[in-house]
Write a protein that holds these residues in place. Structure first.
Motif, mmCIF file in Angstrom:
data_model
loop_
_atom_site.group_PDB
_atom_site.id
_atom_site.type_symbol
_atom_site.label_atom_id
_atom_site.label_comp_id
_atom_site.label_asym_id
_atom_site.label_seq_id
_atom_site.Cartn_x
_atom_site.Cartn_y
_atom_site.Cartn_z
ATOM 1 N N GLU A 1 0.828 -1.205 0.000
ATOM 2 C CA GLU A 1 0.000 0.000 0.000
ATOM 3 C C GLU A 1 0.863 1.255 0.000
ATOM 4 O OE1 GLU A 1 -2.142 -2.914 2.920
ATOM 5 O OE2 GLU A 1 -0.094 -2.257 2.480
ATOM 6 N N CYS B 1 -2.645 0.227 -3.966
ATOM 7 C CA CYS B 1 -2.164 -1.074 -3.507
ATOM 8 C C CYS B 1 -1.660 -1.827 -4.738
ATOM 9 C CB CYS B 1 -3.278 -1.837 -2.813
ATOM 10 S SG CYS B 1 -2.874 -3.542 -2.393
ATOM 11 N N MET C 1 -10.604 -7.736 -4.513
ATOM 12 C CA MET C 1 -9.753 -6.953 -3.631
ATOM 13 C C MET C 1 -10.588 -6.155 -2.646
ATOM 14 S SD MET C 1 -6.716 -7.690 -4.612
ATOM 15 C CE MET C 1 -5.787 -6.433 -3.700
ATOM 16 N N TRP D 1 -10.444 -3.251 0.852
ATOM 17 C CA TRP D 1 -9.739 -2.335 1.762
ATOM 18 C C TRP D 1 -10.389 -2.467 3.142
ATOM 19 C CZ3 TRP D 1 -5.392 0.394 0.816
ATOM 20 C CH2 TRP D 1 -5.023 0.620 -0.511
ATOM 21 N N ILE E 1 -13.717 2.791 -4.633
ATOM 22 C CA ILE E 1 -12.706 1.768 -4.921
ATOM 23 C C ILE E 1 -12.686 1.507 -6.417
ATOM 24 C CG2 ILE E 1 -14.318 -0.157 -4.535
ATOM 25 C CD1 ILE E 1 -11.942 -1.725 -3.328
ATOM 26 N N ARG F 1 -9.949 -0.437 -9.726
ATOM 27 C CA ARG F 1 -8.772 -1.266 -9.977
ATOM 28 C C ARG F 1 -8.354 -1.122 -11.436
ATOM 29 N NH1 ARG F 1 -10.155 -7.117 -8.346
ATOM 30 N NH2 ARG F 1 -8.084 -7.560 -9.213
ATOM 31 N N TYR G 1 -4.800 1.656 7.069
ATOM 32 C CA TYR G 1 -5.590 1.079 5.983
ATOM 33 C C TYR G 1 -4.817 -0.058 5.333
ATOM 34 C CZ TYR G 1 -9.129 4.700 6.273
ATOM 35 O OH TYR G 1 -10.152 5.517 6.694
ATOM 36 N N CYS H 1 -4.920 -3.208 2.313
ATOM 37 C CA CYS H 1 -5.572 -3.855 1.190
ATOM 38 C C CYS H 1 -5.384 -5.368 1.338
ATOM 39 C CB CYS H 1 -5.055 -3.365 -0.151
ATOM 40 S SG CYS H 1 -3.393 -3.887 -0.579
#
Length: 124
Positions: free
Chosen positions: A6, A22, A34, A36, A70, A72, A94, A96
Motif C-alpha cells: 500500500e 495497492c 480486492m 480495503w 474503490i 482497480r 488502511y 488492502c
C-alpha cells in the motif's frame, strides 16, 4: 504468494482527500477480488470497500458510502481507494487484501493475502 504494497497514506485536514494505492506482485492479480480494511487503535479491523476481480461490482461500508470510491487497474496490478470528505473518525491504518472465492466481502477471514498497511490521519 501474492505480495501487496500500500501507499498514499498521510496526514490531511478534515474535508480533504487522499488516494490510496495497492500494488500487487502477481500477474494473476486479476484472479482476485480486492478489499480495503482499516484498523484504528484499540478497535477491530473493519471493512471499508471491496471490488470484484473484473471491477464490475463494488461494495462499501455504510460509513464511507458516497465519500470513498474503490477501483482497480488490472493492467497495472493495482487497486485504488479514493477518499474524499475525510473525517477525523477515518483515522486508521488502511490495509488492502486479496480474496478468492465468492461472498464474504466484508469478512477479513475471507481474504488470503494482506498488505502491511498505510497510516491515514485526519486532523480536525
Amino acid at each position: 504468494q501474492v505480495q501487496l504494497v500500500e501507499s498514499g497514506g498521510g496526514l490531511v485536514q478534515a474535508g480533504g482527500s487522499l488516494r490510496l494505492s495497492c500494488a500487487a506482485s502477481e500477474r494473476t492479480f486479476s484472479n482476485y477480488a480486492m478489499g480495503w480494511f482499516r484498523q484504528a487503535p484499540g478497535k477491530e479491523r473493519e471493512f471499508v470497500a471491496a471490488i470484484s476481480w473484473s471491477g464490475d461490482r463494488t461494495y462499501y461500508a455504510d460509513s464511507v458510502k458516497g465519500r470513498f470510491t474503490i477501483s482497480r487497474d488490472n493492467a497495472k496490478n493495482t487497486v485504488y481507494l479514493q477518499m474524499n470528505s475525510l473525517k477525523p473518525e477515518d483515522t486508521a491504518v488502511y490495509y488492502c487484501a486479496a480474496k478468492d472465492g465468492s461472498g464474504g466481502w466484508w469478512l477479513p477471514s475471507r481474504y488470503r493475502y494482506w498488505g502491511q498497511g498505510t497510516q491515514v490521519t485526519v486532523s480536525s
